[in-house]
Scaffold this active site. Structure first.
Site, mmCIF file in Angstrom:
data_model
loop_
_atom_site.group_PDB
_atom_site.id
_atom_site.type_symbol
_atom_site.label_atom_id
_atom_site.label_comp_id
_atom_site.label_asym_id
_atom_site.label_seq_id
_atom_site.Cartn_x
_atom_site.Cartn_y
_atom_site.Cartn_z
ATOM 1 N N GLY A 178 -28.122 -63.518 -74.056
ATOM 2 C CA GLY A 178 -27.461 -62.296 -73.570
ATOM 3 C C GLY A 178 -28.484 -61.209 -73.329
ATOM 4 N N LYS B 120 -33.771 -52.352 -67.428
ATOM 5 C CA LYS B 120 -34.402 -53.286 -68.369
ATOM 6 C C LYS B 120 -35.308 -52.494 -69.301
ATOM 7 C CE LYS B 120 -37.147 -57.570 -68.244
ATOM 8 N NZ LYS B 120 -37.636 -58.644 -67.371
ATOM 9 N N GLY C 265 -34.942 -53.895 -78.220
ATOM 10 C CA GLY C 265 -34.248 -53.516 -76.990
ATOM 11 C C GLY C 265 -35.114 -52.760 -75.994
ATOM 12 N N ARG D 284 -26.662 -66.490 -64.158
ATOM 13 C CA ARG D 284 -27.725 -67.448 -64.448
ATOM 14 C C ARG D 284 -27.112 -68.802 -64.746
ATOM 15 N NH1 ARG D 284 -31.606 -63.787 -67.181
ATOM 16 N NH2 ARG D 284 -30.796 -61.698 -66.847
ATOM 17 N N ASP E 10 -31.878 -69.748 -68.791
ATOM 18 C CA ASP E 10 -31.396 -68.359 -68.674
ATOM 19 C C ASP E 10 -32.216 -67.586 -67.656
ATOM 20 O OD1 ASP E 10 -33.285 -68.878 -70.911
ATOM 21 O OD2 ASP E 10 -33.438 -66.701 -70.928
ATOM 22 N N ASN E 11 -33.334 -68.143 -67.223
ATOM 23 C CA ASN E 11 -34.162 -67.474 -66.228
ATOM 24 C C ASN E 11 -34.048 -68.141 -64.861
ATOM 25 O OD1 ASN E 11 -35.028 -65.667 -68.150
ATOM 26 N ND2 ASN E 11 -36.874 -66.830 -68.666
ATOM 27 N N ASP F 226 -36.852 -62.689 -63.729
ATOM 28 C CA ASP F 226 -37.539 -62.586 -65.016
ATOM 29 C C ASP F 226 -39.026 -62.895 -64.926
ATOM 30 O OD1 ASP F 226 -35.999 -61.387 -66.773
ATOM 31 O OD2 ASP F 226 -35.226 -63.171 -67.775
HETATM 32 P P1 AMP Z 1 -36.868 -63.233 -71.533
HETATM 33 O O1 AMP Z 1 -38.021 -63.905 -72.170
HETATM 34 O O2 AMP Z 1 -37.188 -61.891 -70.955
HETATM 35 O O3 AMP Z 1 -36.104 -64.104 -70.592
HETATM 36 O O4 AMP Z 1 -35.871 -62.886 -72.740
HETATM 37 C C1 AMP Z 1 -35.218 -63.867 -73.505
HETATM 38 C C2 AMP Z 1 -34.141 -63.214 -74.338
HETATM 39 O O5 AMP Z 1 -34.715 -62.302 -75.279
HETATM 40 C C3 AMP Z 1 -33.151 -62.399 -73.553
HETATM 41 O O6 AMP Z 1 -31.914 -62.550 -74.172
HETATM 42 C C4 AMP Z 1 -33.688 -61.005 -73.691
HETATM 43 O O7 AMP Z 1 -32.696 -60.023 -73.467
HETATM 44 C C5 AMP Z 1 -34.177 -61.000 -75.124
HETATM 45 N N1 AMP Z 1 -35.219 -60.015 -75.385
HETATM 46 C C6 AMP Z 1 -36.487 -60.000 -74.903
HETATM 47 N N2 AMP Z 1 -37.168 -58.950 -75.361
HETATM 48 C C7 AMP Z 1 -36.329 -58.246 -76.158
HETATM 49 C C8 AMP Z 1 -36.416 -57.043 -76.946
HETATM 50 N N3 AMP Z 1 -37.544 -56.331 -77.002
HETATM 51 N N4 AMP Z 1 -35.325 -56.652 -77.633
HETATM 52 C C9 AMP Z 1 -34.186 -57.357 -77.595
HETATM 53 N N5 AMP Z 1 -34.032 -58.485 -76.887
HETATM 54 C C10 AMP Z 1 -35.074 -58.928 -76.175
HETATM 55 MG MG MG Z 2 -34.746 -63.912 -69.356
#
Ligand code: AMP
Ligand code: MG
Length: 491
Positions: free
Chosen positions: A94, A117, A130, A187, A256-257, A266
């Protein structure tokens, strides 16, 4: 009495179709405000395309919107739920650090997701803060816009604001929020989530929504959900072929990407390959080389098989028949992908028609490139420009023999050598976002607050097929380094 200058209307024109889907698909959520937002990058051409007023987008009010401090009229912020196979392991994910503001309806009637983002914690953040650091958000901006310039379907970047707050990674880094624009954020992982945690009715709702949003022009045949799988597969096969043809390595092709729309999404540890080698990996966390350059088509097929699995209950009421239908579709991926790749490779060599031996000609070139550690982009650029002095290995007898075959091949088609050269120019980028150039631009921006290097780079990358003299220096390779280039997820 001081006269208050009227703010030009911003041009936001939101609709919120995703928010009308079942409640379990998302969590309504505002962004967390940030201390002192400052606009550092605005994509003016994209803003104009979206029907936004460029001057208004530079105002303090717009900066507050891009930072998540203010909700523009008509927006209905939410965090989307999704799941995903990350390096093969299935997890609930999510939007952990993003919110969807809403869907901007553009003057041409397009519906584009507008997402912040780095906007703070959400219901899906797990242990994360976040937030996002400035460097990686600028990196996503550069690479996504470069991909757009290359003609590759991609999410785009509208703005970056700094937050005035540090984010803690290995060290304290300046925080930022990126405004990302996408055909949608659906996705493969969205389907996996609904399949696992929602009802079959919900799954049908999601599939209908995806069809309506991205494939309403396609023929739905007598099984709309099977057609959805086919169409997603087609777009992904086209997309991955385009990645391979320019040497783009995504780095984290988790399910998810991977989008349902067929856009690249992403930009984490992605990078462009220098020396041609199918085993090339840049990501520091991809220890097994799962997402290496040469593996990307296989991973795409694997991810599509996960989409097919998620769709099973609505493909056919009988499970065995559903599986047979899904397998039949997925088994066609390899040929489909290969066809797109081959026709793209022909174009890179200036070839218009098809001959059976073309693939051999292409593979011989690639294997010479691999043997000599030749730069992928610059080899095709040198062939395009007839610059025989540019590569040492162009002197070798094996290359000379290859060149004779290639020239003979070009002679056998009716199109002139000039037309052939034009085709090569529009198929082989003169510039790509070279890793050292990207690093240099990020360093000036993040360390010195100097965005001129980055803006210059963006300008060059916006027209990769222009072959202007100014692009020459951007095509140059970095000084040899003892360390291989590594990218980090440190986002
Ligand atoms: P990603 O590697 O950007 O595809 O992220 C994978 C998952 O980790 C997704 O659900 C992102 O929303 C979550 N995520 C990545 N970085 C953070 C962060 N700093 N805080 C909270 N969730 C994160
Ligand atoms: Mg992602």
């Amino acid at each position: 009495m001081t006269e208050k200058k009227a703010m030009p209307a911003s041009g936001w024109n939101f609709d919120n179709s995703y928010a009308e889907l079942p409640d379990s698909f998302f969590t309504r959520q505002d962004a967390d405000p940030v201390r002192s937002p400052e606009l550092v990058l605005l994509n003016e051409p994209l803003a104009a395309l979206m029907g936004l007023h460029v001057q208004a987008m530079k105002s303090g009010e717009a900066t507050s919107v891009f930072a998540g401090n203010e909700i523009p009229e008509g927006a209905l912020p939410l965090a989307q739920a999704y799941a995903g196979h990350q390096f093969g392991h299935f997890t609930m994910l999510g939007d952990g650090r993003a919110i969807l503001l809403g869907e901007q309806i553009t003057p041409s009637g397009e519906r584009l997701d507008v997402q912040l983002k780095g906007s703070g914690r959400t219901a899906y953040s797990r242990g994360g803060d976040g937030r996002a650091a400035l460097g990686p958000m600028l990196r996503e901006y550069i690479i996504s816009e470069a991909m757009h310039g290359l003609g590759i379907p991609t999410t785009r970047s509208l703005a970056v604001v700094t937050t005035g707050e540090p984010v803690i990674r290995e060290t304290a880094l300046p925080g930022a929020v990126l405004t990302r624009v996408a055909a949608s954020h659906l996705r493969v992982g969205t389907f996996q989530y609904v399949r696992n945690w929602c009802s079959v009715h919900d799954l049908r709702t999601l599939a209908d929504y995806a069809w309506q949003r991205h494939y309403s022009d396609a023929d739905s045949g007598d099984n709309r959900y099977l057609s959805l799988l086919q169409e997603v597969m087609k777009r992904q096969a086209q997309l991955i072929a385009k990645w391979q043809l320019v040497g783009f390595i995504h780095g984290v092709m988790n399910t998810d990407n991977m989008t349902i729309s067929g856009e690249t999404i992403d930009y984490g540890p992605c990078a462009f390959m220098d020396a041609f080698d199918p085993k090339t990996v840049f990501s520091s966390i991809d220890l097994q080389g799962r997402y290496a350059y040469g593996n990307q088509p296989y991973i795409a097929a694997w991810n599509l098989a996960r989409l097919a699995e998620a769709l099973l209950p609505i493909l056919h009421e009988d499970e065995d028949q559903a599986i047979a239908l899904a397998e039949d579709v997925i088994s066609k991926f390899t040929d489909l992908y290969h066809g797109y790749w081959l026709s793209g490779m022909r174009a890179k060599l200036g070839i218009f028609n098809e001959e059976a031996e073309d693939e051999g000609l292409i593979k011989n070139l690639l294997s010479m490139m691999q043997k000599h550690g030749a730069d992928y982009t610059n080899t095709f650029r040198a062939l395009t420009l007839d610059r025989w002095e540019e590569m040492d290995w162009f002197d070798t007898p094996e290359f000379e023999q290859w060149q004779v075959q290639w020239q003979a091949r070009l002679e056998r088609q009716e199109q002139s050598r000039d037309l052939s050269r034009q085709l090569m120019r529009s198929s082989n980028p003169a510039v790509i976002p070279r890793n050292h150039r990207v690093e240099e631009a990020l360093e000036a921006a993040v360390e010195q607050g100097d965005y001129s290097v980055l803006k210059q780079l963006l300008a060059v990358l916006s027209q990769p097929y222009a072959y202007t003299p100014e692009q020459d220096e951007y095509a140059a390779m970095p000084e040899p380094s003892s360390r291989p280039y590594r990218t980090f997820c440190g986002t």
